[in-house]
Design a protein around this motif. Structure first.
Motif, PDB file in Angstrom:
ATOM      1  N   PRO A  39       0.818  -1.208   0.000  1.00 18.45           N
ATOM      2  CA  PRO A  39       0.000   0.000   0.000  1.00 18.45           C
ATOM      3  C   PRO A  39       0.857   1.266   0.000  1.00 18.45           C
ATOM      4  N   THR A  40       0.576   2.139  -0.950  1.00 19.05           N
ATOM      5  CA  THR A  40       1.264   3.425  -1.050  1.00 19.05           C
ATOM      6  C   THR A  40       0.500   4.327  -2.013  1.00 19.05           C
ATOM      7  N   PRO A  41       0.368   5.577  -1.762  1.00 25.56           N
ATOM      8  CA  PRO A  41       0.781   6.264  -0.548  1.00 25.56           C
ATOM      9  C   PRO A  41      -0.214   6.099   0.606  1.00 25.56           C
ATOM     10  N   GLU A  42      -1.497   5.844   0.279  1.00 27.26           N
ATOM     11  CA  GLU A  42      -2.470   5.647   1.345  1.00 27.26           C
ATOM     12  C   GLU A  42      -2.107   4.382   2.117  1.00 27.26           C
ATOM     13  N   ALA A  43      -2.148   4.467   3.410  1.00 26.46           N
ATOM     14  CA  ALA A  43      -1.866   3.338   4.309  1.00 26.46           C
ATOM     15  C   ALA A  43      -0.433   2.833   4.206  1.00 26.46           C
ATOM     16  N   GLN A  44       0.471   3.638   3.645  1.00 23.44           N
ATOM     17  CA  GLN A  44       1.868   3.210   3.624  1.00 23.44           C
ATOM     18  C   GLN A  44       2.453   3.404   5.011  1.00 23.44           C
ATOM     19  N   ASN A  45       2.728   2.290   5.652  1.00 28.03           N
ATOM     20  CA  ASN A  45       3.415   2.303   6.933  1.00 28.03           C
ATOM     21  C   ASN A  45       4.041   0.934   7.129  1.00 28.03           C
ATOM     22  N   LEU A  46       4.939   0.844   8.072  1.00 24.37           N
ATOM     23  CA  LEU A  46       5.665  -0.401   8.289  1.00 24.37           C
ATOM     24  C   LEU A  46       4.721  -1.567   8.572  1.00 24.37           C
ATOM     25  N   ASP A  47       3.726  -1.373   9.428  1.00 24.17           N
ATOM     26  CA  ASP A  47       2.812  -2.471   9.775  1.00 24.17           C
ATOM     27  C   ASP A  47       2.053  -2.998   8.565  1.00 24.17           C
ATOM     28  N   SER A  48       1.557  -2.087   7.717  1.00 23.50           N
ATOM     29  CA  SER A  48       0.791  -2.546   6.549  1.00 23.50           C
ATOM     30  C   SER A  48       1.686  -3.295   5.563  1.00 23.50           C
ATOM     31  N   TRP A  49       2.942  -2.874   5.450  1.00 23.26           N
ATOM     32  CA  TRP A  49       3.858  -3.568   4.547  1.00 23.26           C
ATOM     33  C   TRP A  49       4.268  -4.921   5.118  1.00 23.26           C
ATOM     34  N   LEU A  50       4.456  -4.993   6.425  1.00 23.39           N
ATOM     35  CA  LEU A  50       4.799  -6.280   7.042  1.00 23.39           C
ATOM     36  C   LEU A  50       3.668  -7.295   6.871  1.00 23.39           C
ATOM     37  N   LYS A  51       2.419  -6.828   6.882  1.00 20.43           N
ATOM     38  CA  LYS A  51       1.284  -7.741   6.669  1.00 20.43           C
ATOM     39  C   LYS A  51       1.343  -8.375   5.275  1.00 20.43           C
ATOM     40  N   LEU A  66      16.339 -10.831  -1.902  1.00 22.37           N
ATOM     41  CA  LEU A  66      15.444  -9.694  -1.725  1.00 22.37           C
ATOM     42  C   LEU A  66      15.992  -8.532  -2.539  1.00 22.37           C
ATOM     43  N   ILE A  67      15.107  -7.851  -3.272  1.00 20.53           N
ATOM     44  CA  ILE A  67      15.498  -6.727  -4.114  1.00 20.53           C
ATOM     45  C   ILE A  67      14.559  -5.580  -3.780  1.00 20.53           C
ATOM     46  N   GLY A  68      15.108  -4.450  -3.353  1.00 27.04           N
ATOM     47  CA  GLY A  68      14.248  -3.338  -2.976  1.00 27.04           C
ATOM     48  C   GLY A  68      14.692  -2.026  -3.572  1.00 27.04           C
ATOM     49  N   HIS A  69      13.704  -1.226  -3.967  1.00 27.99           N
ATOM     50  CA  HIS A  69      13.957   0.095  -4.544  1.00 27.99           C
ATOM     51  C   HIS A  69      13.485   1.171  -3.575  1.00 27.99           C
ATOM     52  N   SER A  70      14.354   2.122  -3.259  1.00 27.77           N
ATOM     53  CA  SER A  70      14.042   3.281  -2.442  1.00 27.77           C
ATOM     54  C   SER A  70      13.572   2.838  -1.051  1.00 27.77           C
ATOM     55  N   ILE A  71      12.348   3.162  -0.629  1.00 24.59           N
ATOM     56  CA  ILE A  71      11.898   2.726   0.696  1.00 24.59           C
ATOM     57  C   ILE A  71      11.797   1.199   0.733  1.00 24.59           C
ATOM     58  N   GLY A  72      11.676   0.555  -0.416  1.00 17.89           N
ATOM     59  CA  GLY A  72      11.692  -0.916  -0.473  1.00 17.89           C
ATOM     60  C   GLY A  72      13.024  -1.472   0.012  1.00 17.89           C
ATOM     61  N   ALA A  73      14.108  -0.741  -0.230  1.00 19.37           N
ATOM     62  CA  ALA A  73      15.423  -1.165   0.268  1.00 19.37           C
ATOM     63  C   ALA A  73      15.466  -1.067   1.788  1.00 19.37           C
ATOM     64  N   THR A  74      14.924   0.014   2.317  1.00 17.62           N
ATOM     65  CA  THR A  74      14.864   0.174   3.770  1.00 17.62           C
ATOM     66  C   THR A  74      13.985  -0.908   4.380  1.00 17.62           C
ATOM     67  N   PHE A  75      12.891  -1.222   3.724  1.00 19.75           N
ATOM     68  CA  PHE A  75      11.976  -2.262   4.204  1.00 19.75           C
ATOM     69  C   PHE A  75      12.671  -3.625   4.279  1.00 19.75           C
ATOM     70  N   ILE A  76      13.586  -3.891   3.365  1.00 19.88           N
ATOM     71  CA  ILE A  76      14.324  -5.158   3.396  1.00 19.88           C
ATOM     72  C   ILE A  76      15.071  -5.319   4.720  1.00 19.88           C
ATOM     73  N   LYS A 110       8.163   7.677   7.438  1.00 18.24           N
ATOM     74  CA  LYS A 110       8.670   7.820   8.811  1.00 18.24           C
ATOM     75  C   LYS A 110       8.560   6.546   9.646  1.00 18.24           C
ATOM     76  N   THR A 111       7.554   5.706   9.442  1.00 15.10           N
ATOM     77  CA  THR A 111       7.429   4.504  10.268  1.00 15.10           C
ATOM     78  C   THR A 111       8.484   3.449   9.927  1.00 15.10           C
ATOM     79  N   PHE A 112       9.182   3.602   8.814  1.00  3.02           N
ATOM     80  CA  PHE A 112      10.205   2.652   8.400  1.00  3.02           C
ATOM     81  C   PHE A 112      11.567   2.958   9.036  1.00  3.02           C
ATOM     82  N   MET A 113      11.693   4.134   9.637  1.00  4.64           N
ATOM     83  CA  MET A 113      12.970   4.578  10.177  1.00  4.64           C
ATOM     84  C   MET A 113      13.117   4.147  11.638  1.00  4.64           C
ATOM     85  N   LYS A 114      14.272   3.587  11.968  1.00  2.00           N
ATOM     86  CA  LYS A 114      14.537   3.139  13.335  1.00  2.00           C
ATOM     87  C   LYS A 114      16.014   2.814  13.482  1.00  2.00           C
ATOM     88  N   ASP A 115      16.403   2.449  14.683  1.00  2.00           N
ATOM     89  CA  ASP A 115      17.745   1.930  14.909  1.00  2.00           C
ATOM     90  C   ASP A 115      17.691   0.434  14.635  1.00  2.00           C
TER      91      ASP A 115
END
Length: 181
Positions: A39-51, A66-76, A110-115
């Motif tokens: 889901p993007t941009p509506e409902a784009q957040n870490l929880d929805s992507w993890l589902k 795993l191959i990710g582009h942009s925020i997809g790379a961060t999601f990996i 923002k929900t994808f960013m963390k330590d």
């Protein structure tokens, strides 16, 4: 059977940029390819992507990539923290770890960013490949360099690839395909 999971970026889809081309090329080489719709941009957040990815996590094996582009790379990175096995490789295209000084993107990312737990991430992917363009209008090259340092790998700089998207004329990604092979 080896599987490639391709993860698009914010405001993206499986039907754009180099993703359809890469899917076809890998399938022609007997790869199973999963190009999931996040889901993007509506409902784009870490929880929805993890589902979306969760049903596939337990079936991954040491031949998968795993191959990710942009925020997809961060999601990996989030996926790798959750895996119980080591996959073959992760390919991070125009990835980043923090705000990009772009309010539109920073808000939905923002929900994808963390330590991150870098030891777990490095343990759960045998190899890392990072790609960045020398003229990316959205993600500063320092983001990929920081990512490479934390993953103990190098950055492959691609000339004039923009954000590796259709707007930059990037509908094929030969370097990526060669590295996967």
């Amino acid at each position: 059977m080896k599987t490639a999971f391709i993860i698009h970026g914010a405001y993206g889809s499986p039907n754009e940029n180099w993703i359809p081309w890469l899917k076809k090329e890998l399938e022609n080489k007997n790869w199973r390819v999963k190009v999931l719709v996040f889901p993007t941009p509506e409902a784009q957040n870490l929880d929805s992507w993890l589902k979306v990815i969760s049903p596939f996590l337990h079936g991954m094996n040491d031949e998968d990539v795993l191959i990710g582009h942009s925020i997809g790379a961060t999601f990996i990175l989030h996926i790798l923290e959750k895996l119980k096995i080591s996959i073959k490789a992760s390919y991070l295209v125009a990835g980043f770890l923090g705000a990009l000084d772009n309010p539109e993107f920073d808000e939905i990312n923002k929900t994808f960013m963390k330590d991150f737990d870098w030891n777990t991430i490095r343990k759960n992917s045998i190899q890392f490949y990072i790609y960045h363009s020398d003229n990316d209008p959205y993600v500063p090259i320092g983001e990929s360099k920081k990512l490479a340092k934390l993953l103990k790998t190098k950055v492959t700089i691609v000339k004039n690839a923009g954000h590796f998207n259709t707007d930059s004329g990037y509908t094929k990604f030969e370097n990526l395909l060669e590295d996967i092979e």
